[in-house]
Design an enzyme around this catalytic site. Structure first.
Site, PDB file in Angstrom:
ATOM      1  N   LYS A 115       0.856  -1.200   0.000  1.00  0.00           N
ATOM      2  CA  LYS A 115       0.000   0.000   0.000  1.00  0.00           C
ATOM      3  C   LYS A 115       0.883   1.237   0.000  1.00  0.00           C
ATOM      4  CE  LYS A 115      -3.966   2.080   2.440  1.00  0.00           C
ATOM      5  NZ  LYS A 115      -4.864   2.016   3.620  1.00  0.00           N
ATOM      6  N   SER A 139      -9.932   2.290   2.535  1.00  0.00           N
ATOM      7  CA  SER A 139      -8.966   2.957   1.692  1.00  0.00           C
ATOM      8  C   SER A 139      -7.980   2.011   1.003  1.00  0.00           C
ATOM      9  CB  SER A 139      -8.176   3.961   2.527  1.00  0.00           C
ATOM     10  OG  SER A 139      -7.354   3.280   3.464  1.00  0.00           O
ATOM     11  N   SER A 158     -10.351   0.258   6.825  1.00  0.00           N
ATOM     12  CA  SER A 158      -9.678   0.339   5.527  1.00  0.00           C
ATOM     13  C   SER A 158      -9.026  -0.954   5.042  1.00  0.00           C
ATOM     14  CB  SER A 158      -8.614   1.443   5.555  1.00  0.00           C
ATOM     15  OG  SER A 158      -9.210   2.701   5.398  1.00  0.00           O
TER      16      SER A 158
END
Lengths: 482, 484
Positions: B77, B154, B178
């Protein structure tokens, strides 16, 4: 201190906030060095530069120094304290917030006893002390169109000491700052150099009619950087308030700046432009919890502080209050004195220390730590004089040699043959020789010109090259001249 | 055989038995990434780094000294700082930032032999639930690609990449859901461990008291393997916890007979999506059949969780994002004064959702509002945590849905009409972050139109083992089929 206005008498109410740089190898929340005087931006870690994802880690050494300072201020140590963020944007504040302590400081209420010029003392109460990080430095004078940022100082640990509004005269604030500096230096927690910025003072001042108990609007003067300026700032700001009130105006709460050139204060920031710092608990750091054992260990390791040392010197070493205060202001001097006085007459050693010794250091621009004359040798010198091995006059000569060579005074006296002559026969012989050589003066003396005695003493001492014991010379001369 | 379809544990087995090399494996994934650019899962691909690491992995295998994740290709990420590799949090304001340091979590993974395929798309600074706030554009959910659904957020890039086999597994972070919500939307498994289990060092901060890293992977076992590698005390993060990290894999396959599974009534509000309610009931049935005891519990302050979260998280964010000021790194838009430069740079550099949260956060911390908002939220946060403590006196693990809906369309007008609609998607996940607890989302079934639905397991702090034990039973019995 009472200030006389046109409408009556006014008293000053003043409190101080002092930022003290913590002495520690590394910064309070990063491992960067705190070394002073290196090139700009040399001592900057990723944390100090506010890089993304970087986290503060509390430096335990700074905590220990803060606890030590708290104990030195005879203050309560809070076993639970918390860090908070103080948010504001500025170019030398890379994170966009300062990590500080807000609601729960590490040190609570304490007290500092200050010595005033009239020989009295006054207790100044400490409100609190917290620890926080310093900001970097903005440099605006290197380019007409750009500012430069030096982050070496960003993240250096600070202790912010806040007093109660206990000062009623500029002199009290001055005495407090000197005492605080002395305590911090004894503790080794801050070097206290105001001109280098390692100790910085914010001054809060208000006035009120004499005898009233009201609290009127106060103004804060930021970063006043010497004891003298703090005193001037208090006085000029108090006078300004009085003038405002007496001309029917009101004092507005604002932040002001003291200008050392004019000796006046000027407005820096009005209240309506005051920052909203949006303090909230620092989520990157857990609360700081100390236990009794930790605090007691530090308490046990505390050095003797100036007040205690002063008392002891007065009681056990025969110093006057005045001498003791001077000698104890600086830890190194006090320790030097104590070493020098060991086994000798303390008062006499103190006289030498504050006289010829300080004069010599001044002349050579040296501090006591690198004095060429060691404490032991100074003590020996005083002993040589006290036991009549040398006269006071020869003592001064010996001291001059010691300040050049650092040698042991006994050795100097031996080698140069400066030992005082106390042998009656030898002194008599010199006196006889002087009298025999000056029959006219002898006659004049015997005819009533007794002032010539001093001349004879001088001649004898000169003949003995200063070594004849002056008391004996006087005594024998009296007999021979009669 | 498409070797990218293997789970991480199957891949490790295959590498050990030399069915293929690490270089072959990495090459296969790089090819897959190439073929699926339309998903927009990666914002930066690092094929050279990946192949170099894979070569090293092959040497290790040849020497018989492979580490725990030797040769496993991961997607990272873009919120994890990777040394020398651009890291942006998918924000324009630091779209050119190359960190000179490595986050602790990625350092641990690479020290265990993992291979870095690239940086994964995400909502800007992890603020969002659909990956639509990314400066690099939205991620397309690999399920029914043609419908252009969101991958969740997210960690949308992480979830899509794992689901579409563009990596063996991925890292994620979870501040209010997330990891779990995108895992649910993409039909894969993700766990947010207990707050303090993983170091936050080198992870760009959104809300420091809520942020946690965790794995997003193809199976419960894969999550167990990765979490073991990612976890552990770090002296660079004072909020990381000095607790021994268990081998989570040992919990897999253990019996759950007698295990008390709590079902919170507050998570079954009027009007809960029927299909999701049905999947939840299915999960309850599976656990009951496996010998677990189902107990009704109450988490009475659940209804305040969203409001509490959307005060605390923006408050911390408003402060954490202050460092992005155009001065030392990132983009700068000049102005006549310092303040103008700040305003211009931040106006240009931050997206709408980030600005919204900075403004909310600034507001709730302001003098005169602090007590009414931030302080009150902190008090409610304590009540929410106490709810869980009380609940765990009656049960060992809690089962809930992960999200109130399946994946919705990118640009869905209904959702975008009001930012609150997007926030409502976090309704089942935020309490866990407020309480600092571990929670996993795993897929159990499909909606009527074929979209994955996930269930969430919540355990007491530092009891991830109970989650793994329970999840393994659910996974085995639900027989959810990953995207092929």
């Amino acid at each position: 201190m009472i200030l006389q206005g046109k409408t009556g008498n006014w008293e000053i109410i003043c409190g101080l906030e002092i930022h003290c740089q913590i002495i520690s190898k590394s910064k309070i929340f990063s491992s960067a060095s705190t070394e002073f005087g290196v090139d700009a931006n040399q001592n900057v870690s990723f944390v100090d530069a506010g890089m993304p994802g970087q986290l503060p880690v509390l430096n335990e050494e700074c905590v220990r120094q803060a606890v030590k300072t708290g104990l030195g201020l005879r203050a309560e140590i809070n076993k639970y304290s918390e860090f908070s963020r103080k948010n504001y944007f500025y170019a030398d504040l890379p994170q966009g917030y300062q990590i500080t302590q807000f609601v729960h400081p590490i040190v609570g209420e304490g007290v500092v006893t200050v010595d005033l010029d009239d020989g009295t003392t006054k207790d100044i109460r400490i409100e609190r002390m917290h620890i926080e990080q310093d900001a970097g430095k903005s440099i605006h004078d290197m380019s007409p169109s750009k500012s430069f940022i030096d982050l070496n100082r960003a993240g250096v640990g600070l202790m912010e000491i806040v007093t109660k509004p206990d000062f009623s005269a500029p002199e009290e604030a001055g005495a407090f700052l000197k005492k605080l500096r002395s305590i911090l230096r004894y503790l080794g927690t801050c070097d206290g150099n105001m001109n280098e910025g390692s100790m910085r003072c914010d001054v809060n001042v208000s006035v009120r009619p004499e005898g009233s108990h009201e609290l009127r609007t106060r103004c804060e003067m930021k970063n006043v950087n010497s004891v003298k300026f703090v005193m001037q700032a208090i006085e000029s700001e108090a006078k300004r308030h009085i003038e405002v009130y007496e001309s029917g105006g009101t004092v507005e709460q604002e932040t002001r700046q003291f200008d050392p050139v004019s000796g006046q204060t000027k407005v820096m920031r009005k209240k309506e432009f005051a920052h909203d710092y949006r303090y909230f608990p620092e989520p990157d750091l857990p609360p700081l919890v100390l236990n009794d054992e930790y605090i007691e260990k530090i308490r046990c390791d505390l050095p003797e502080l100036p007040d205690a040392k002063k008392e002891r010197f007065i009681k056990t070493m025969g110093l006057t209050k005045y001498d003791a205060a001077i000698i104890c202001e600086n830890r190194e001097v006090a320790e030097f004195f104590e070493k020098a006085a060991a086994g000798h007459d303390g008062k006499k050693v103190a006289n030498w220390l504050m006289g010829d010794f300080f004069a010599m250091l001044n002349r050579k621009n040296l501090s006591v730590e690198n004095s060429p004359v060691s404490a032991e040798n100074l003590g020996l010198l005083v002993e040589l004089i006290e036991s009549n091995v040398i006269s006071g006059k020869v003592g001064k000569e010996v001291f001059e040699i010691m300040s050049e060579t650092g040698e042991n005074p006994q050795k100097i006296v031996e080698e140069k043959g400066l030992k005082q002559v106390s042998d009656l026969g030898a002194i008599e012989a010199i006196i006889d020789k002087v009298i025999a050589a000056n029959p006219d003066n002898l006659n004049a003396y015997r005819n009533g010109k007794t002032a010539l005695k001093g001349w004879f003493v001088g001649q004898v001492l000169k003949e003995s090259r200063g070594k004849a014991n002056p008391q004996l010379v006087n005594k024998i001369l009296d007999e021979k001249l009669a | 055989m498409d070797i990218t379809k293997l789970t991480l544990s199957e891949t490790l087995q295959a590498l050990k038995t030399k069915q293929f090399s690490a270089v072959e494996l990495t090459s296969a994934y790089l090819q897959k990434m190439d073929d699926n650019r339309d998903l927009n899962a990666y914002v930066l691909e690092t094929p050279e780094t990946a192949l170099a690491q894979a070569k090293q992995a092959d040497i290790r295998y040849a020497q018989g000294t492979p580490r725990a994740l030797e040769g496993i290709p991961l997607g990272i990420k873009d919120i994890f700082c990777t040394k020398g590799i651009r890291t942006t949090s998918c924000s324009k304001i630091i779209s050119n930032f190359i960190p000179q340091y490595e986050s602790t979590v990625t350092a641990k993974l690479f020290n265990d032999g993992a291979v870095c395929l690239g940086k994964l798309n995400m909502d800007e600074f992890a603020m969002g639930g659909s990956n639509e706030t990314s400066f690099f554009g939205p991620v397309v959910n690999p399920w029914q690609k043609e419908r252009r659904l969101v991958a969740g957020g997210s960690s949308g890039g992480s979830a899509a990449a794992v689901a579409a086999n563009l990596c063996a597994a991925a890292t994620g972070t979870d501040t209010g859901g997330s990891i779990r919500q995108p895992a649910a939307f993409c039909g894969i498994t993700g766990i947010k461990p207990t707050y303090g289990r993983c170091s936050r060092y080198g992870i760009m901060a959104f809300a420091s008291s809520l942020d946690q890293a965790g794995p997003i992977a193809k199976s419960v076992e894969d999550c167990a393997i990765l979490l073991k590698s990612m976890s552990g005390y770090d002296d660079k993060d004072s909020t990381s916890v000095n607790k021994e990290v268990p081998d989570f894999r040992t919990s897999l396959g253990q019996s759950i007979k007698g295990l008390k599974v709590g079902i919170p009534q507050e998570y079954r509000p009027q009007g809960l999506n029927e299909e999701i309610a049905a999947q939840w009931d299915k999960g309850i049935e599976i656990l009951r059949n496996a010998g677990a005891e189902i107990v009704n519990i109450s988490l009475p302050h659940t209804k305040y969780a969203l409001a509490t979260y959307y005060i605390i998280a923006p408050a911390e964010a408003s402060s954490n994002l202050a460092r992005y000021d155009g001065l030392r790194y990132g983009i700068r838009v000049d102005g006549t004064h310092l303040d103008d430069m700040y305003i211009n740079s931040r106006t240009e550099g931050f997206g709408r959702e980030v600005k919204r949260r900075i403004m909310i956060g600034t507001y709730v911390l302001s003098a005169g509002y602090y007590d009414a908002y931030y302080r009150k939220a902190q008090k409610v946060r304590r009540l929410i945590r106490d709810d869980f403590i009380k609940a765990f006196e009656k049960c060992d693990v809690i089962l809930t849905p992960t999200a109130p809906t399946p994946a919705f369309a990118i640009g869905d007008k209904e959702v975008l009409k009001n930012p609150i609609n997007m926030w409502l998607n976090d309704v089942f996940t935020v309490s866990v972050n407020l309480a600092g607890l571990p929670a996993m989302s795993l897929p159990v079934g499909l909606s009527h139109d074929g979209l994955p639905l996930g269930l969430q397991l919540i355990a007491p702090a530092f009891d991830e083992q109970t989650i793994f034990k329970t999840a393994a039973v659910l996974e085995k019995e639900a027989k959810f089929e990953r995207l092929k």
